[in-house]
Design a protein around this motif. Structure first.
Motif, short mmCIF file in Angstrom:
data_model
loop_
_atom_site.label_atom_id
_atom_site.label_comp_id
_atom_site.label_asym_id
_atom_site.label_seq_id
_atom_site.Cartn_x
_atom_site.Cartn_y
_atom_site.Cartn_z
N VAL A 289 0.84 -1.20 0.00
CA VAL A 289 0.00 0.00 0.00
C VAL A 289 0.87 1.25 0.00
CG1 VAL A 289 -1.75 1.29 1.28
CG2 VAL A 289 -1.89 -1.21 1.16
N TRP A 290 1.90 1.25 0.85
CA TRP A 290 2.77 2.43 0.93
C TRP A 290 3.56 2.63 -0.35
CZ3 TRP A 290 2.67 6.38 4.10
CH2 TRP A 290 2.03 6.24 5.33
N VAL A 291 4.02 1.56 -0.96
CA VAL A 291 4.78 1.68 -2.21
C VAL A 291 3.89 2.20 -3.33
CG1 VAL A 291 5.94 0.33 -4.02
CG2 VAL A 291 6.50 -0.06 -1.62
N SER A 292 2.61 1.84 -3.29
CA SER A 292 1.70 2.26 -4.37
C SER A 292 1.38 3.75 -4.32
CB SER A 292 0.40 1.45 -4.30
OG SER A 292 -0.37 1.83 -3.16
N LEU A 293 1.47 4.37 -3.15
CA LEU A 293 1.08 5.77 -3.02
C LEU A 293 1.86 6.69 -3.94
CD1 LEU A 293 0.46 6.30 0.80
CD2 LEU A 293 -1.18 5.81 -1.00
N MET B 287 0.42 8.88 -7.21
CA MET B 287 0.53 10.33 -7.22
C MET B 287 1.40 10.83 -8.38
SD MET B 287 1.84 12.93 -4.19
CE MET B 287 3.59 12.66 -4.46
N VAL B 288 2.59 10.27 -8.52
CA VAL B 288 3.52 10.74 -9.54
C VAL B 288 3.03 10.40 -10.94
CG1 VAL B 288 5.87 10.52 -10.43
CG2 VAL B 288 5.48 10.65 -7.96
N GLY C 181 -5.24 10.75 -9.02
CA GLY C 181 -4.46 9.59 -8.59
C GLY C 181 -4.87 9.14 -7.20
N GLY C 182 -5.08 10.11 -6.29
CA GLY C 182 -5.55 9.77 -4.95
C GLY C 182 -6.95 9.18 -4.97
N GLY D 238 -7.14 3.12 1.41
CA GLY D 238 -7.09 4.44 2.03
C GLY D 238 -7.38 4.39 3.51
N ARG D 239 -8.25 3.48 3.92
CA ARG D 239 -8.59 3.36 5.33
C ARG D 239 -7.43 2.81 6.16
NH1 ARG D 239 -13.82 2.25 3.18
NH2 ARG D 239 -13.35 0.03 2.93
#
Length: 414
Positions: A238-242, A246-247, A267-268, A276-277
């Motif tokens: 999940v963190w890697v996908s953020l 976005m970019v 993107g968000g 997201g939760r």
């Protein structure tokens, strides 16, 4: 001045000083508007020597990353409700009430947009220096109307948290409407920018355009597929996908001739709600708001031509403020979001919705960068955003003062 020293001074002014002023004032003023006020003051007085290197290049880059993260978290917030204060009022509405709520949200957007567009076309764009560099009179007028219709979701969330639980039924209604406003704002920005391009995106499509469109479609498909997966992904994924969402979204929208902030927002919004939760959306937004974005907003105020900041600009800002506030209040009075609201409570909800905050400044910055707003119009809209945000809390408290004096059933002390 050396680049590193210029950046340090830049950060000291727009991050350190803004945070210090915010704390000295007891957090009475939303921190989002303080760097803008500082920038406007420096631009109007011209006291900052050009040789000091402020705004700095590194500060501008970090500030832009901050506002990208703000746009990204705003997109995350439209897909999930974990950022909202917990309350039973957040349960799904019955069909009849949901239709009434959607009609009210639509009215709260359409009335300010329509009145703002007409007022801009028949009066404001006729003022000296208000003509939009691109797009013609109607495009420039619609850009002003769109800024007047904005409700500032991120800043409003902070204001609502400061108000506490006593008036949560009212503040929750305002937040729900603001979520819709926020989504429609970004969609409206995209459509307005596409219209300003005059179809050139389709007519002169290149390999890069096709690639950017493919990236956007791939992000949407990945978000949909991830949402359908039953097994939750590991936290690291999940963190890697953020940053990827976005970019990649920001790059795709910028290559398509739109603004990078639009892509960051969408993107968000493409990140699955279940993902997201699991994220500290509020903390991410706070980090961007306090630690990075002040550079962007301070620079936005600082880059305004000081010659356009005068009595005429202030008059225009006050006129736009009155128009925006009256339109929002009239909309919620004509079509309240809930049938049980008194006129006073409906006005209180409308008072929260008239908060422009940094979302209007982001929107105005995008429109100015694309030539749909002049420097005079941009300066007036930034001033309007600051004034409307400063007035939101006091106006709301004044309207609900009598309500607060009466015991509310089910209310618990903070």
């Amino acid at each position: 001045m050396p680049a590193l020293a210029a950046f340090a001074l830049d950060a000291l002014i727009f991050i350190g000083l803004a945070w210090g002023v915010w704390r000295v004032l007891g957090r009475a003023i939303p921190i989002a508007v303080i760097p803008i006020i500082i920038g406007l003051g420096l631009a109007a007085t011209g006291v900052l020597p050009a040789g000091w290197g402020v705004p700095s290049k590194l500060g501008g880059q970090l500030g832009f990353v901050g506002v990208l993260l703000l746009a990204f978290t705003a997109g995350l917030e439209t897909r999930q409700s974990a950022h909202l204060p917990p309350t039973s009022e957040a349960a799904p509405l019955p069909r009849t009430q949901a239709l009434r709520f959607m009609a009210s949200a639509g009215m709260a957007l359409l009335l300010p947009f329509a009145l703002g567009t007409l007022a801009a076309h028949y009066y404001f764009t006729g003022l000296p220096g208000w003509d939009a560099p691109r797009g013609g009179a109607w495009m420039g007028s619609m850009a002003i109307g769109l800024c007047l219709a904005v409700s500032a979701l991120p800043v409003l969330i902070g204001i609502v948290r400061e108000l506490g639980p006593l008036h949560r039924p009212l503040t929750q209604l305002a937040l729900r409407i603001a979520v819709i406003d926020d989504a429609v704002l970004w969609i409206g920005l995209a459509l307005l920018l596409l219209a300003a391009e005059g179809g050139s995106l389709l007519a002169g499509a290149s390999v890069l355009h096709v690639l950017a469109l493919g990236v956007a479609i791939l992000l949407a498909a990945a978000g949909t597929l991830a949402q359908r997966l039953r097994a939750p992904p590991p936290a690291w994924l999940v963190w890697v996908s953020l940053p990827v969402f976005m970019v990649a979204g920001a790059w795709a929208s910028s290559q398509l001739g739109l603004h990078a902030l639009l892509g960051a927002y969408f993107g968000g919004a493409m990140v699955p709600p279940a993902w997201g939760r699991r994220l500290p959306v509020e903390r991410l937004g706070q980090f961007a708001l306090i630690g990075l974005a002040p550079l962007f907003f301070g620079h936005s105020g600082l880059k305004i031509d000081g010659s356009v900041l005068g009595w005429a600009s202030l008059q225009a800002s006050l006129a736009l403020l009155v128009l925006a506030v009256v339109a929002k209040l009239a909309a919620v009075l004509a079509c309240p979001p809930a049938s049980h609201l008194s006129r006073r409570d409906a006005l209180a909800v409308g008072t929260l919705l008239q908060c422009k905050g940094l979302m209007e400044i982001v929107a105005a910055t995008i429109l100015r960068d694309k030539g749909l707003l002049s420097e005079h119009a941009f300066a007036a809209l930034v001033t309007l955003a600051v004034l409307s945000t400063l007035l939101t809390g006091p106006f709301f408290r004044a309207l609900v003062k009598r309500r607060a004096a009466q015991p509310q059933s089910g209310s618990q002390p903070a």
